[in-house]
Design a protein around this motif. Sequence first.
Motif, PDB file in Angstrom:
ATOM      1  N   LEU A 219       0.821  -1.217   0.000  1.00  0.00           N
ATOM      2  CA  LEU A 219       0.000   0.000   0.000  1.00  0.00           C
ATOM      3  C   LEU A 219       0.852   1.263   0.000  1.00  0.00           C
ATOM      4  N   ILE A 220       2.077   1.138   0.474  1.00  0.00           N
ATOM      5  CA  ILE A 220       2.958   2.306   0.525  1.00  0.00           C
ATOM      6  C   ILE A 220       3.233   2.833  -0.880  1.00  0.00           C
ATOM      7  N   GLY A 221       3.173   1.933  -1.872  1.00  0.00           N
ATOM      8  CA  GLY A 221       3.349   2.351  -3.262  1.00  0.00           C
ATOM      9  C   GLY A 221       2.129   3.083  -3.782  1.00  0.00           C
ATOM     10  N   ILE A 222       0.947   2.647  -3.350  1.00  0.00           N
ATOM     11  CA  ILE A 222      -0.292   3.309  -3.772  1.00  0.00           C
ATOM     12  C   ILE A 222      -0.353   4.728  -3.213  1.00  0.00           C
ATOM     13  N   THR A 223       0.131   4.913  -1.976  1.00  0.00           N
ATOM     14  CA  THR A 223       0.063   6.232  -1.327  1.00  0.00           C
ATOM     15  C   THR A 223       1.138   7.195  -1.833  1.00  0.00           C
ATOM     16  N   ALA A 224       2.114   6.678  -2.606  1.00  0.00           N
ATOM     17  CA  ALA A 224       3.234   7.522  -3.046  1.00  0.00           C
ATOM     18  C   ALA A 224       2.762   8.745  -3.819  1.00  0.00           C
ATOM     19  N   GLY A 225       1.731   8.561  -4.648  1.00  0.00           N
ATOM     20  CA  GLY A 225       1.247   9.674  -5.458  1.00  0.00           C
ATOM     21  C   GLY A 225       0.582  10.769  -4.656  1.00  0.00           C
ATOM     22  N   GLU A 226       0.252  10.493  -3.390  1.00  0.00           N
ATOM     23  CA  GLU A 226      -0.425  11.493  -2.567  1.00  0.00           C
ATOM     24  C   GLU A 226       0.381  11.836  -1.317  1.00  0.00           C
ATOM     25  N   SER A 227       1.658  11.539  -1.367  1.00  0.00           N
ATOM     26  CA  SER A 227       2.549  11.902  -0.267  1.00  0.00           C
ATOM     27  C   SER A 227       3.061  13.324  -0.476  1.00  0.00           C
ATOM     28  N   GLU A 228       3.207  14.083   0.607  1.00  0.00           N
ATOM     29  CA  GLU A 228       3.698  15.457   0.513  1.00  0.00           C
ATOM     30  C   GLU A 228       5.106  15.498  -0.051  1.00  0.00           C
ATOM     31  N   THR A 229       5.976  14.607   0.471  1.00  0.00           N
ATOM     32  CA  THR A 229       7.379  14.573   0.040  1.00  0.00           C
ATOM     33  C   THR A 229       7.798  13.123  -0.187  1.00  0.00           C
ATOM     34  N   PRO A 230       7.399  12.518  -1.333  1.00  0.00           N
ATOM     35  CA  PRO A 230       7.670  11.099  -1.561  1.00  0.00           C
ATOM     36  C   PRO A 230       9.154  10.749  -1.553  1.00  0.00           C
ATOM     37  N   GLU A 231      10.001  11.695  -1.995  1.00  0.00           N
ATOM     38  CA  GLU A 231      11.428  11.403  -2.081  1.00  0.00           C
ATOM     39  C   GLU A 231      12.083  11.191  -0.714  1.00  0.00           C
ATOM     40  N   THR A 232      11.479  11.743   0.346  1.00  0.00           N
ATOM     41  CA  THR A 232      12.043  11.556   1.690  1.00  0.00           C
ATOM     42  C   THR A 232      11.155  10.678   2.576  1.00  0.00           C
ATOM     43  N   SER A 233       9.839  10.819   2.426  1.00  0.00           N
ATOM     44  CA  SER A 233       8.931  10.084   3.317  1.00  0.00           C
ATOM     45  C   SER A 233       8.857   8.602   2.988  1.00  0.00           C
ATOM     46  N   ILE A 234       8.936   8.236   1.716  1.00  0.00           N
ATOM     47  CA  ILE A 234       8.822   6.819   1.344  1.00  0.00           C
ATOM     48  C   ILE A 234      10.008   6.000   1.843  1.00  0.00           C
ATOM     49  N   PRO A 235      11.274   6.431   1.590  1.00  0.00           N
ATOM     50  CA  PRO A 235      12.401   5.660   2.137  1.00  0.00           C
ATOM     51  C   PRO A 235      12.344   5.517   3.657  1.00  0.00           C
ATOM     52  N   LYS A 236      11.976   6.610   4.339  1.00  0.00           N
ATOM     53  CA  LYS A 236      11.907   6.585   5.799  1.00  0.00           C
ATOM     54  C   LYS A 236      10.823   5.621   6.262  1.00  0.00           C
ATOM     55  N   ALA A 237       9.659   5.670   5.583  1.00  0.00           N
ATOM     56  CA  ALA A 237       8.553   4.786   5.952  1.00  0.00           C
ATOM     57  C   ALA A 237       8.910   3.326   5.714  1.00  0.00           C
ATOM     58  N   ILE A 238       9.586   3.042   4.607  1.00  0.00           N
ATOM     59  CA  ILE A 238       9.976   1.665   4.284  1.00  0.00           C
ATOM     60  C   ILE A 238      10.904   1.100   5.355  1.00  0.00           C
ATOM     61  N   LYS A 239      11.873   1.902   5.750  1.00  0.00           N
ATOM     62  CA  LYS A 239      12.825   1.450   6.772  1.00  0.00           C
ATOM     63  C   LYS A 239      12.123   1.184   8.095  1.00  0.00           C
ATOM     64  N   GLN A 240      11.239   2.084   8.500  1.00  0.00           N
ATOM     65  CA  GLN A 240      10.523   1.929   9.769  1.00  0.00           C
ATOM     66  C   GLN A 240       9.593   0.722   9.740  1.00  0.00           C
ATOM     67  N   VAL A 241       8.851   0.598   8.648  1.00  0.00           N
ATOM     68  CA  VAL A 241       7.842  -0.445   8.554  1.00  0.00           C
ATOM     69  C   VAL A 241       8.464  -1.831   8.562  1.00  0.00           C
ATOM     70  N   PHE A 242       9.547  -2.014   7.824  1.00  0.00           N
ATOM     71  CA  PHE A 242      10.170  -3.337   7.753  1.00  0.00           C
ATOM     72  C   PHE A 242      10.562  -3.835   9.137  1.00  0.00           C
ATOM     73  N   TRP A 243      11.295  -3.008   9.882  1.00  0.00           N
ATOM     74  CA  TRP A 243      11.771  -3.448  11.196  1.00  0.00           C
ATOM     75  C   TRP A 243      10.622  -3.627  12.182  1.00  0.00           C
ATOM     76  N   ARG A 244       9.631  -2.754  12.115  1.00  0.00           N
ATOM     77  CA  ARG A 244       8.491  -2.879  13.030  1.00  0.00           C
ATOM     78  C   ARG A 244       7.699  -4.154  12.750  1.00  0.00           C
ATOM     79  N   ILE A 245       7.417  -4.390  11.484  1.00  0.00           N
ATOM     80  CA  ILE A 245       6.647  -5.590  11.130  1.00  0.00           C
ATOM     81  C   ILE A 245       7.406  -6.847  11.523  1.00  0.00           C
ATOM     82  N   LEU A 246       8.679  -6.892  11.161  1.00  0.00           N
ATOM     83  CA  LEU A 246       9.487  -8.082  11.444  1.00  0.00           C
ATOM     84  C   LEU A 246       9.570  -8.337  12.945  1.00  0.00           C
ATOM     85  N   LEU A 247       9.854  -7.280  13.707  1.00  0.00           N
ATOM     86  CA  LEU A 247       9.976  -7.431  15.155  1.00  0.00           C
ATOM     87  C   LEU A 247       8.639  -7.809  15.784  1.00  0.00           C
TER      88      LEU A 247
END
Length: 489
Positions: A219-247
């Motif tokens: 879903l993070i890819g679907i929201t990319a088109g409506e993100s305020e700053t996709p170039e910074t928010s998407i990488p940050k969100a991906i990093k946070q989400v991966f570790w949170r989900i895995l843990l």
Amino acid sequence: MATKSEHNQVTRSLKTRHLSMIALGGSIGTGLFVASGGAIAGAGPGGAILAYLGIGVMVFFLMTSLGEMATYIPVSGSFSEYASRFVDPAVGFALGWNYWFNWAITVAVDIATTAIVMHFWLPAVPGWIISLAFLALIFIINIISVKSFGETEYWLSLIKVITVIVFLIVGVLTIFGILGGQHIGFSNYTYKQSPFVGGWPATLSVFVVAGFSFQGTELIGITAGESETPETSIPKAIKQVFWRILLFYILAIAVIAAIIPYTSPNLLGASASDVAISPFTLVFKRIGLAGAASVMNAVILTSVLSSANSGMYASTRMLWAMGNSGFAPRIFGKTNSRGVPLPALLATTAVGALTFLSSIMGPNVYQLLVAASGLTGFLAWLGIAVSHYRFRRAFIAQGHKLSELVYHAKWFPIGPILAIIMSLIVILGQDIASVPHFQWSRLLISYMSIPLFIVLTVWYKVKHKTHLLKLDEIDLTPHRDHRKEAKQK
């Protein structure tokens, strides 16, 4: 109606915290709160942890692949757009319609589930009234604005996250005898056939369960088109989400497996409709928490609503994007003054409502529709991995350098190749147990998404005479106007 540019200006209001919670909330639901018990019962503690860890690694590579493309080309159509540009327009067409269909059906499944969950408190109220009330609520949230959706999803997801954190704390204290009055330790990890029960076949079967549990991270890819700053928010969100989900997943399963032996009948046959045998409920009851079932029922209700909310958003945006790209009628590419794709939202709501009503009037039709959408999420994952592999190869072949990318996925090409292989394993292993017994009707239902995808792809290829794009003809333009292209044609 607003133009496409106006739409982007109006709806680019999803913040990093929204993106993180949307992806996190999309993957933490009944798969963790309830179905995790069945995974432990089927493959033992070791098998369950290994399967979820393996799928978690695959999801990481998928998210980094999606992140690289989404920061370079942030569009709401996401992997449908990427597949049409980097692989073959026919593949993008099939992925888009399959994904829209999948989430529209999922919305129906979720609103049907709300009635089951609410019957815990309101057994006398007809289920269809409860379900239609929640469908209306989800529609209102999505019609107000994208910010309304983002805020709602943020708070619904936060409830789930807090529940998991509390559970982990309670679970660890219970394992060491600080709560519950008995030191349990990790004896259940070596109990009878533990830690691996049923060998590799059982572990592989849990891979499918784990895969369904992680559905929604894209879903993070679907929201990319409506993100305020996709170039910074998407990488940050991906990093946070991966570790949170895995843990969250690995630690939660580890705690459940330590406290409840895999042979416990309460873990067998766990389903989203029976909160009483949720592993979370069992652990909370063990320490004497009054009303544990009621608390977990409320949490499961928020999970179902969160899934329905995300499903409504994802399917609406996919249909809107296809309306802009020409994969769907142009009417679906229009938005209202608040940037909400109203025609796409109405169509998705109608399909969700009709599918839900079919469960009342004809359960066989309903089950068939649900089965037809079963593997669509995995097909989307496969499409993401293939698209990224082709994107990176075309990017280099056309003389670009990696330094031009705001975010680039590590371990290329190992990441997408591994994701492709594991996606195929999960897709083919969906119901592999039925193959030796030639249970054709069951196999047809289990794998129905695959022939549907093939039919859509072949139909589009024949009609529009498309082909697998060569690396040098792949369009790497960050932004392109589909409407302008259509007029030129």
